[in-house]
Design a protein around this motif. Structure first.
Motif, mmCIF file in Angstrom:
data_model
loop_
_atom_site.group_PDB
_atom_site.id
_atom_site.type_symbol
_atom_site.label_atom_id
_atom_site.label_comp_id
_atom_site.label_asym_id
_atom_site.label_seq_id
_atom_site.Cartn_x
_atom_site.Cartn_y
_atom_site.Cartn_z
ATOM 1 N N GLY A 24 1.905 15.153 13.548
ATOM 2 C CA GLY A 24 2.379 16.304 14.499
ATOM 3 C C GLY A 24 3.415 17.900 13.559
ATOM 4 N N PHE A 36 9.975 13.879 14.354
ATOM 5 C CA PHE A 36 8.147 14.102 14.006
ATOM 6 C C PHE A 36 8.012 12.860 15.181
ATOM 7 C CE2 PHE A 36 7.646 17.111 11.018
ATOM 8 C CZ PHE A 36 8.481 17.132 9.889
ATOM 9 N N LYS A 61 -4.093 7.570 -1.117
ATOM 10 C CA LYS A 61 -3.350 6.686 -1.310
ATOM 11 C C LYS A 61 -3.710 5.785 -2.298
ATOM 12 C CE LYS A 61 -6.664 5.256 2.172
ATOM 13 N NZ LYS A 61 -6.831 5.242 3.936
ATOM 14 N N TYR A 63 2.633 11.942 0.081
ATOM 15 C CA TYR A 63 2.804 13.007 1.735
ATOM 16 C C TYR A 63 3.767 14.309 1.375
ATOM 17 C CZ TYR A 63 1.164 9.792 5.046
ATOM 18 O OH TYR A 63 0.533 8.726 6.182
ATOM 19 N N GLY A 112 4.628 19.988 9.196
ATOM 20 C CA GLY A 112 4.608 18.421 8.832
ATOM 21 C C GLY A 112 4.110 17.562 7.970
ATOM 22 N N LEU A 113 4.030 16.749 7.701
ATOM 23 C CA LEU A 113 3.334 15.283 6.803
ATOM 24 C C LEU A 113 2.458 15.522 7.436
ATOM 25 C CD1 LEU A 113 6.687 14.538 7.435
ATOM 26 C CD2 LEU A 113 6.330 12.515 5.427
ATOM 27 N N PHE A 136 6.900 13.299 -0.246
ATOM 28 C CA PHE A 136 7.379 12.111 0.318
ATOM 29 C C PHE A 136 6.482 11.177 -0.564
ATOM 30 C CE2 PHE A 136 10.718 12.910 2.566
ATOM 31 C CZ PHE A 136 10.649 14.309 2.570
ATOM 32 N N TYR A 156 8.447 2.592 17.148
ATOM 33 C CA TYR A 156 6.715 2.705 17.186
ATOM 34 C C TYR A 156 5.852 1.476 18.010
ATOM 35 C CZ TYR A 156 5.658 -1.694 13.751
ATOM 36 O OH TYR A 156 5.476 -3.088 13.483
ATOM 37 N N PHE A 176 1.735 5.313 -0.816
ATOM 38 C CA PHE A 176 1.245 6.665 -0.099
ATOM 39 C C PHE A 176 2.163 7.934 -0.837
ATOM 40 C CE2 PHE A 176 -1.776 5.562 3.706
ATOM 41 C CZ PHE A 176 -0.866 4.169 4.220
ATOM 42 N N GLU A 214 8.249 19.697 -0.090
ATOM 43 C CA GLU A 214 8.609 18.609 -0.500
ATOM 44 C C GLU A 214 7.647 17.514 -0.540
ATOM 45 O OE1 GLU A 214 12.618 18.230 1.471
ATOM 46 O OE2 GLU A 214 13.353 17.037 0.693
ATOM 47 N N LEU A 232 -0.441 14.196 3.430
ATOM 48 C CA LEU A 232 -1.283 13.030 2.808
ATOM 49 C C LEU A 232 -1.951 13.788 1.997
ATOM 50 C CD1 LEU A 232 -1.534 10.361 2.254
ATOM 51 C CD2 LEU A 232 -4.067 9.446 3.184
ATOM 52 N N LYS A 242 13.509 9.502 -0.449
ATOM 53 C CA LYS A 242 14.500 10.708 0.760
ATOM 54 C C LYS A 242 13.612 11.927 0.410
ATOM 55 C CE LYS A 242 18.306 8.686 2.069
ATOM 56 N NZ LYS A 242 17.894 8.092 2.425
ATOM 57 N N PHE A 254 10.244 5.726 3.902
ATOM 58 C CA PHE A 254 9.632 6.639 3.131
ATOM 59 C C PHE A 254 10.766 6.658 1.965
ATOM 60 C CE2 PHE A 254 6.467 9.107 4.950
ATOM 61 C CZ PHE A 254 6.044 8.587 5.684
ATOM 62 N N TYR A 297 1.391 -1.303 0.029
ATOM 63 C CA TYR A 297 -0.236 0.201 0.246
ATOM 64 C C TYR A 297 0.833 0.956 -0.066
ATOM 65 C CZ TYR A 297 -0.150 -0.845 5.582
ATOM 66 O OH TYR A 297 0.219 -1.555 6.165
ATOM 67 N N GLN A 305 5.146 17.834 2.185
ATOM 68 C CA GLN A 305 5.670 18.812 3.828
ATOM 69 C C GLN A 305 6.273 20.195 3.321
ATOM 70 O OE1 GLN A 305 9.259 17.511 5.259
ATOM 71 N NE2 GLN A 305 8.810 18.226 7.341
ATOM 72 N N GLY A 336 2.131 -1.924 10.750
ATOM 73 C CA GLY A 336 3.169 -1.652 10.799
ATOM 74 C C GLY A 336 3.455 -0.332 10.552
ATOM 75 N N ASN A 337 4.588 -0.294 10.301
ATOM 76 C CA ASN A 337 5.849 1.165 9.773
ATOM 77 C C ASN A 337 5.586 1.762 8.017
ATOM 78 O OD1 ASN A 337 7.659 -1.270 9.851
ATOM 79 N ND2 ASN A 337 8.639 0.574 9.107
ATOM 80 N N LEU A 338 5.263 2.598 8.042
ATOM 81 C CA LEU A 338 5.749 2.907 6.377
ATOM 82 C C LEU A 338 7.807 3.879 6.271
ATOM 83 C CD1 LEU A 338 3.095 5.601 6.006
ATOM 84 C CD2 LEU A 338 3.655 3.400 5.548
#
Lengths: 117, 114
Positions: B106, B91, A49, A36, A43-44, A90, B48, A34, A88, A46, A109, A107, A32, A38, A103-105
């Motif tokens: 954030g 962040f 997605k 984003y 902050g980032l 991402f 996390y 995304f 910017e 969305l 650069k 990213f 999946y 910035q 889980g985590n994303l």
């Protein structure tokens, strides 16, 4: 290992011109994906997605992206860039942890977009 | 909802001092993430949590870094002792339990270690 590549570090386009930001990913299963954005000092946020279904996804601010499995790409496009789009961008790919839950994303650069008047 | 809240927004400290960054996730979000952003390395995941439990801390650079989440509405990232190379924007992000949902970020804490 999962990875995300944004080959362009910095892109400059004229206001009103079209835009395409490139993103390639490496992931063993169906990802999946995304995009984003910035803005300076922020902050980032969305933009859009892709999880499943239609490979062309629409996002906020007139952006769209197309998932191409054969090319492992998820490029971001906008037909006419506005000065306020300078920021910017991402690309990120989502993973599942061992238990199959969130889980985590990972990213990329980032690509910095400048807009000429 | 006010979104993800981070404090302080800016922190300037001297090398060797302890630094504590704070984060309040969006209410009802089960996952909380800490990231670090630098020019050289981009956006890196540090750690996390899921339901207040640390799931993956492999991104924590070294033992000087620690993170806690004592309850669903609060998390801290601590650096002790701090070093100039820790200067970055940190962040915090949160997301609901649904797989594939977006992470809400954030505004970040800009840390400068002199």
């Amino acid at each position: 290992a999962q990875s995300v590549t944004q080959p362009d570090i910095h892109i400059t386009v004229s206001e009103g011109a079209s835009l395409e930001l490139r993103c390639n990913y490496s992931y063993g299963a169906t990802p999946y994906l995304f995009w984003y954005v910035q803005s300076p000092g922020q902050g980032l946020q969305l933009l859009l997605k892709y999880f499943s279904g239609d490979t062309l996804v629409q996002g906020i601010k007139g952006f769209e992206a197309e998932f191409k499995r054969s090319q492992s790409s998820f490029n971001l496009r906008k037909p006419s860039v506005h000065w306020s789009d300078a920021a910017e961008y991402f690309c990120a790919v989502g993973s599942l942890n061992y238990g199959g839950s969130q889980g985590n994303l990972i990213f990329g650069k980032g690509t910095k977009l400048s807009v000429k008047p | 909802d006010a979104g993800v809240i981070q404090s302080p927004r800016h922190e300037v400290t001297e090398m060797g001092q302890e630094v504590t960054l704070r984060c309040k996730p969006i209410s009802g979000h089960d996952y909380l993430f800490w990231y670090r952003q630098t020019m050289m390395r981009g956006l890196e995941l540090l750690i996390y949590f899921n339901n207040n439990v640390p799931i993956d801390d492999s991104g924590m650079p070294e033992d000087r870094f620690s993170a806690k989440m004592p309850n669903a509405s609060f998390s801290t990232l601590k650096i002790q002792p701090s070093e100039p190379r820790d200067s970055a924007v940190y962040f915090c992000a949160s997301t609901p339990a649904v797989v594939g949902d977006e992470q809400f970020f954030g505004p970040g804490t800009r840390l400068t270690v002199l």
